[in-house]
Write a protein that holds these residues in place. Structure first.
Motif, mmCIF file in Angstrom:
data_model
loop_
_atom_site.group_PDB
_atom_site.id
_atom_site.type_symbol
_atom_site.label_atom_id
_atom_site.label_comp_id
_atom_site.label_asym_id
_atom_site.label_seq_id
_atom_site.Cartn_x
_atom_site.Cartn_y
_atom_site.Cartn_z
ATOM 1 N N VAL A 138 0.839 -1.207 0.000
ATOM 2 C CA VAL A 138 0.000 0.000 0.000
ATOM 3 C C VAL A 138 0.869 1.249 0.000
ATOM 4 N N ASN A 139 1.856 1.287 0.873
ATOM 5 C CA ASN A 139 2.720 2.469 0.987
ATOM 6 C C ASN A 139 3.585 2.660 -0.259
ATOM 7 N N THR A 140 4.013 1.576 -0.868
ATOM 8 C CA THR A 140 4.787 1.669 -2.110
ATOM 9 C C THR A 140 3.955 2.310 -3.214
ATOM 10 N N ILE A 141 2.700 1.889 -3.322
ATOM 11 C CA ILE A 141 1.816 2.463 -4.335
ATOM 12 C C ILE A 141 1.550 3.941 -4.042
ATOM 13 N N LYS A 142 1.324 4.271 -2.777
ATOM 14 C CA LYS A 142 1.071 5.663 -2.432
ATOM 15 C C LYS A 142 2.280 6.543 -2.765
ATOM 16 N N THR A 143 3.468 6.020 -2.587
ATOM 17 C CA THR A 143 4.671 6.773 -2.955
ATOM 18 C C THR A 143 4.692 7.048 -4.449
ATOM 19 N N LYS A 144 4.317 6.054 -5.255
ATOM 20 C CA LYS A 144 4.260 6.236 -6.701
ATOM 21 C C LYS A 144 3.213 7.273 -7.106
ATOM 22 N N LEU A 145 2.156 7.396 -6.302
ATOM 23 C CA LEU A 145 1.048 8.295 -6.635
ATOM 24 C C LEU A 145 1.220 9.706 -6.086
ATOM 25 N N MET A 146 2.284 9.951 -5.360
ATOM 26 C CA MET A 146 2.485 11.266 -4.751
ATOM 27 C C MET A 146 2.545 12.388 -5.790
ATOM 28 N N LEU A 204 -4.085 9.779 -6.112
ATOM 29 C CA LEU A 204 -3.823 9.284 -4.764
ATOM 30 C C LEU A 204 -5.131 9.236 -3.983
ATOM 31 N N ASP A 205 -5.967 10.254 -4.140
ATOM 32 C CA ASP A 205 -7.291 10.257 -3.515
ATOM 33 C C ASP A 205 -8.148 9.103 -4.014
ATOM 34 N N ARG A 206 -8.130 8.886 -5.313
ATOM 35 C CA ARG A 206 -8.933 7.803 -5.883
ATOM 36 C C ARG A 206 -8.478 6.451 -5.342
ATOM 37 N N PHE A 207 -7.188 6.298 -5.208
ATOM 38 C CA PHE A 207 -6.656 5.062 -4.643
ATOM 39 C C PHE A 207 -7.145 4.882 -3.206
ATOM 40 N N ASP A 208 -7.111 5.959 -2.406
ATOM 41 C CA ASP A 208 -7.587 5.885 -1.023
ATOM 42 C C ASP A 208 -9.068 5.508 -0.968
#
Length: 221
Positions: free
Chosen positions: A139-147, A153-157
C-alpha cells in the motif's frame, strides 16, 4: 475523523490555485470515504486477496501509468472483474502453494465479450525476512508512486476504503508476511472452461464453483 477531515480540507485547498474548487473536490472525496466506514479488521482471506490485486496494480502503474492503472482497478467499485481495460480484463486470485483449485465466485466473474486473463499469485504465509511481501508495505509503495498525482492518490484511497482497508488496522495487517512463490497467467476466451449465464440452465440464477488448475494448464500463457 471529523477533525482529520477539516484539517485535511484546509491543507489541501490552501495549496491549489482555485481554493474553492479544491475544497469542494476534497469534501466530495471524504464523503465517499466515510460512506464505506468499517470498524472491523479484514479477514485473512480478504487481506490476501487485496494483496494480490495491489501487487498487480503496482506493476500496472509502472507499465501503463498512474491514470490508466488506477482507473482500471474496478473490483472495489463492485464490478465483476478486478481490472477492466479498454481491450481486455483481468481477474486476480491469491492462493496458497499447495492449492489445486481456484474459486470462482459467480457466473459473471469470468464473463466478458472481450478476452481476458486469469492471474493467480501463489502467496505463502511466512515469518518476517528477506524478500517478504506485506500488505501495508505494498500500500505504501503504491502511495509513494502516486504522490506526483494528488487526485489519483485520492482515488486510490477511496478504492482502498471501499475494499475495507483502514489505516488504523495496519499494525494487525503488518503481522501477516507473505512470500510470493509463483505467478501464473491464463487466457480466458470462449474455449476456456467456465460457467457463465450463456451456458447454464436459465433456472440457475447464481453459483460458485472450483476450477482445477491442472485442467486449465493448456490455457496458461
Amino acid at each position: 475523523e471529523f477533525l482529520r477531515l477539516c484539517w485535511d480540507m484546509i491543507e489541501y485547498s490552501s495549496k491549489e490555485e482555485n481554493a474553492l474548487d479544491a475544497l469542494i473536490y476534497r469534501y466530495m472525496t471524504w464523503q465517499k470515504l466515510l460512506q464505506y466506514e468499517n470498524k472491523n479488521v479484514m479477514s485473512f482471506k480478504r487481506q490476501k486477496g487485496l494483496l494480490g490485486e495491489l501487487i498487480y496494480l503496482s506493476k500496472m502503474i509502472d507499465e501503463k501509468g498512474i491514470e490508466v492503472a488506477i482507473d482500471s482497478w474496478a473490483g472495489p467499485d463492485g464490478r465483476d472483474q478486478d481490472f477492466l481495460f479498454p481491450t481486455n480484463w483481468v481477474e486476480i486470485k491469491s492462493v496458497a502453494l499447495a492449492t489445486e483449485t481456484v474459486h470462482i465466485s459467480s457466473l459473471q466473474q469470468l464473463q466478458q465479450e472481450k478476452e481476458g486473463r486469469l492471474i493467480i499469485y501463489f502467496l505463502e504465509n511466512t515469518t518476517v525476512g528477506k524478500d517478504r511481501v506485506c500488505l501495508v508495505d505494498v500500500v505504501n509503495t503504491i502511495k509513494t508512486k502516486l504522490m506526483v498525482n494528488a487526485r489519483y492518490l485520492d482515488r486510490f484511497d477511496v478504492k482502498l476504503y471501499k475494499y475495507g482497508y483502514r489505516k488504523k488496522h495496519e499494525n494487525e495487517y503488518s503481522n501477516n508476511q507473505f512470500r510470493l512463490i509463483e505467478k501464473r497467467e491464463y487466457l480466458v476466451n470462449d474455449a476456456f472452461p467456465k460457467l457463465v449465464r450463456g451456458n447454464v440452465c436459465p433456472e440457475i440464477v447464481a453459483c460458485k464453483y472450483e476450477l482445477s488448475l491442472a485442467a486449465i494448464e493448456k490455457y496458461r500463457r
